[in-house]
Design a protein around this motif. Sequence first.
Motif, PDB file in Angstrom:
ATOM      1  N   ASN A 144      41.432  42.285  24.491  1.00  0.00           N
ATOM      2  CA  ASN A 144      42.330  41.683  25.478  1.00  0.00           C
ATOM      3  C   ASN A 144      41.586  40.901  26.558  1.00  0.00           C
ATOM      4  OD1 ASN A 144      41.940  43.385  27.936  1.00  0.00           O
ATOM      5  ND2 ASN A 144      42.685  45.007  26.592  1.00  0.00           N
ATOM      6  N   PHE A 145      42.337  40.090  27.277  1.00  0.00           N
ATOM      7  CA  PHE A 145      41.762  39.153  28.257  1.00  0.00           C
ATOM      8  C   PHE A 145      41.072  39.881  29.406  1.00  0.00           C
ATOM      9  CE2 PHE A 145      42.486  36.023  31.809  1.00  0.00           C
ATOM     10  CZ  PHE A 145      41.517  35.127  31.395  1.00  0.00           C
ATOM     11  N   ILE A 146      41.696  40.915  29.925  1.00  0.00           N
ATOM     12  CA  ILE A 146      41.102  41.642  31.051  1.00  0.00           C
ATOM     13  C   ILE A 146      39.770  42.277  30.645  1.00  0.00           C
ATOM     14  CG2 ILE A 146      41.379  43.642  32.593  1.00  0.00           C
ATOM     15  CD1 ILE A 146      44.367  42.924  32.765  1.00  0.00           C
ATOM     16  N   ALA A 147      39.736  42.923  29.481  1.00  0.00           N
ATOM     17  CA  ALA A 147      38.493  43.544  29.007  1.00  0.00           C
ATOM     18  C   ALA A 147      37.394  42.491  28.827  1.00  0.00           C
ATOM     19  CB  ALA A 147      38.731  44.282  27.693  1.00  0.00           C
ATOM     20  N   PHE A 148      37.763  41.309  28.328  1.00  0.00           N
ATOM     21  CA  PHE A 148      36.804  40.223  28.138  1.00  0.00           C
ATOM     22  C   PHE A 148      36.213  39.773  29.477  1.00  0.00           C
ATOM     23  CE2 PHE A 148      36.205  35.591  28.301  1.00  0.00           C
ATOM     24  CZ  PHE A 148      35.127  35.454  27.446  1.00  0.00           C
ATOM     25  N   ILE A 149      37.071  39.531  30.471  1.00  0.00           N
ATOM     26  CA  ILE A 149      36.591  39.080  31.781  1.00  0.00           C
ATOM     27  C   ILE A 149      35.697  40.144  32.415  1.00  0.00           C
ATOM     28  CG2 ILE A 149      37.292  38.470  34.142  1.00  0.00           C
ATOM     29  CD1 ILE A 149      37.791  36.247  32.053  1.00  0.00           C
ATOM     30  N   ASN A 150      36.107  41.410  32.310  1.00  0.00           N
ATOM     31  CA  ASN A 150      35.309  42.488  32.903  1.00  0.00           C
ATOM     32  C   ASN A 150      33.947  42.612  32.224  1.00  0.00           C
ATOM     33  OD1 ASN A 150      37.328  42.989  34.705  1.00  0.00           O
ATOM     34  ND2 ASN A 150      38.169  44.734  33.621  1.00  0.00           N
ATOM     35  N   GLU A 151      33.911  42.437  30.916  1.00  0.00           N
ATOM     36  CA  GLU A 151      32.640  42.502  30.207  1.00  0.00           C
ATOM     37  C   GLU A 151      31.734  41.325  30.584  1.00  0.00           C
ATOM     38  OE1 GLU A 151      30.944  42.959  25.729  1.00  0.00           O
ATOM     39  OE2 GLU A 151      32.540  44.239  26.498  1.00  0.00           O
ATOM     40  N   GLU A 152      32.327  40.132  30.701  1.00  0.00           N
ATOM     41  CA  GLU A 152      31.550  38.957  31.123  1.00  0.00           C
ATOM     42  C   GLU A 152      31.000  39.162  32.538  1.00  0.00           C
ATOM     43  OE1 GLU A 152      30.851  35.959  29.222  1.00  0.00           O
ATOM     44  OE2 GLU A 152      31.401  37.494  27.770  1.00  0.00           O
ATOM     45  N   THR A 153      31.804  39.782  33.400  1.00  0.00           N
ATOM     46  CA  THR A 153      31.370  40.062  34.772  1.00  0.00           C
ATOM     47  C   THR A 153      30.223  41.064  34.764  1.00  0.00           C
ATOM     48  OG1 THR A 153      33.647  39.714  35.491  1.00  0.00           O
ATOM     49  CG2 THR A 153      32.161  40.713  37.078  1.00  0.00           C
ATOM     50  N   ASP A 154      30.354  42.120  33.942  1.00  0.00           N
ATOM     51  CA  ASP A 154      29.275  43.112  33.828  1.00  0.00           C
ATOM     52  C   ASP A 154      27.985  42.459  33.340  1.00  0.00           C
ATOM     53  OD1 ASP A 154      31.032  45.067  34.645  1.00  0.00           O
ATOM     54  OD2 ASP A 154      31.327  45.936  32.659  1.00  0.00           O
ATOM     55  N   LYS A 155      28.096  41.560  32.361  1.00  0.00           N
ATOM     56  CA  LYS A 155      26.906  40.882  31.825  1.00  0.00           C
ATOM     57  C   LYS A 155      26.214  40.066  32.898  1.00  0.00           C
ATOM     58  CE  LYS A 155      28.611  39.822  27.307  1.00  0.00           C
ATOM     59  NZ  LYS A 155      28.978  38.708  26.449  1.00  0.00           N
ATOM     60  N   LYS A 156      27.007  39.390  33.726  1.00  0.00           N
ATOM     61  CA  LYS A 156      26.439  38.493  34.725  1.00  0.00           C
ATOM     62  C   LYS A 156      25.955  39.231  35.972  1.00  0.00           C
ATOM     63  CE  LYS A 156      27.243  34.142  37.065  1.00  0.00           C
ATOM     64  NZ  LYS A 156      28.079  32.961  37.196  1.00  0.00           N
ATOM     65  N   TYR A 157      26.709  40.248  36.402  1.00  0.00           N
ATOM     66  CA  TYR A 157      26.409  40.899  37.679  1.00  0.00           C
ATOM     67  C   TYR A 157      25.976  42.357  37.554  1.00  0.00           C
ATOM     68  CZ  TYR A 157      28.519  36.780  39.763  1.00  0.00           C
ATOM     69  OH  TYR A 157      28.802  35.496  40.126  1.00  0.00           O
ATOM     70  N   GLY A 158      25.923  42.879  36.329  1.00  0.00           N
ATOM     71  CA  GLY A 158      25.552  44.277  36.144  1.00  0.00           C
ATOM     72  C   GLY A 158      26.747  45.188  36.351  1.00  0.00           C
ATOM     73  N   ILE A 159      26.598  46.433  35.914  1.00  0.00           N
ATOM     74  CA  ILE A 159      27.731  47.357  36.039  1.00  0.00           C
ATOM     75  C   ILE A 159      27.789  47.936  37.448  1.00  0.00           C
ATOM     76  CG2 ILE A 159      27.747  47.908  33.570  1.00  0.00           C
ATOM     77  CD1 ILE A 159      26.477  50.578  34.214  1.00  0.00           C
TER      78      ILE A 159
END
Length: 197
Positions: A144-159
Motif C-alpha cells: 500500500n501507498f502509506i507503507a511505501f512512503i514510510n519505507e522510503e522515508t526510513d531509507k532516506k532518514y533512518g528509522i
Amino acid sequence: MRNNNFRFVNNPENQNEGLTDEEIDNLQEESNLRFPKAYISFLHKTGKKSNVFQVETNAKELRKIHDELRVELDKLNLLQNQNILCIKKYETFEEYFNSNFETYYFFNLSENKWNPTLYIFGDECINELWNAFEKRITKVKGNNFIAFINEETDKKYGITIKQHFKNIPMYIISIPIFILLIILLGVEALREKILNK
C-alpha cells in the motif's frame, strides 16, 4: 497506529510543503481524475514539495502521464476496464543498455481502497544476461501507498527511536549469536596458530 499514518520528516533543509484543499480540488477537477483519500492526505503534507517522494501536481502533466500509461497498458491488454490513476512518471537513459527506461507509479482505483496499493509499470529484466526487458506491473514493497512512503522515508532518514525500541527483542537475540561467532573465530585463529608452529 503507524501502519495507517504517513511518517513525515521535518527536515529544516528540505521541508515538505503541502497543497490546500482548494488546490487539491482544482487539481482533481482540471485533470479530470479522482484521488484516493490516503493520496489526498499525502498531498496535504507534500503536494508542492516532498522530501521523500515527489509526485506530479501539474494538472496538464498529470493528465498527460495518466493517458500515456493508459495507452501502454492497453497495448499489452493489461487492466482493461479498470480505473487507474498515474501519480508519477520517472524516465532515465541507461548508457550501459543504450536505452531509455520509463517507470510509472499508479493506483488501481477500481480496487476502491482508501489506502490503495501502489503499482509500478516499467521495464524488468527477464534473463540472466541483462539484455532482454519486458514491461510488467509490480506492487511496491509493503503493497500500500502509506507503507511505501514510510519505507522510503526510513531509507532516506533512518528509522525512528520508537522503531529501535520495537527492535530490542531482535537485538537481544542477536547478541548471543554475535558473541558465539566471535568465540568461534577466535578458536579458529588460535587453532591456525598452533598448527603453524
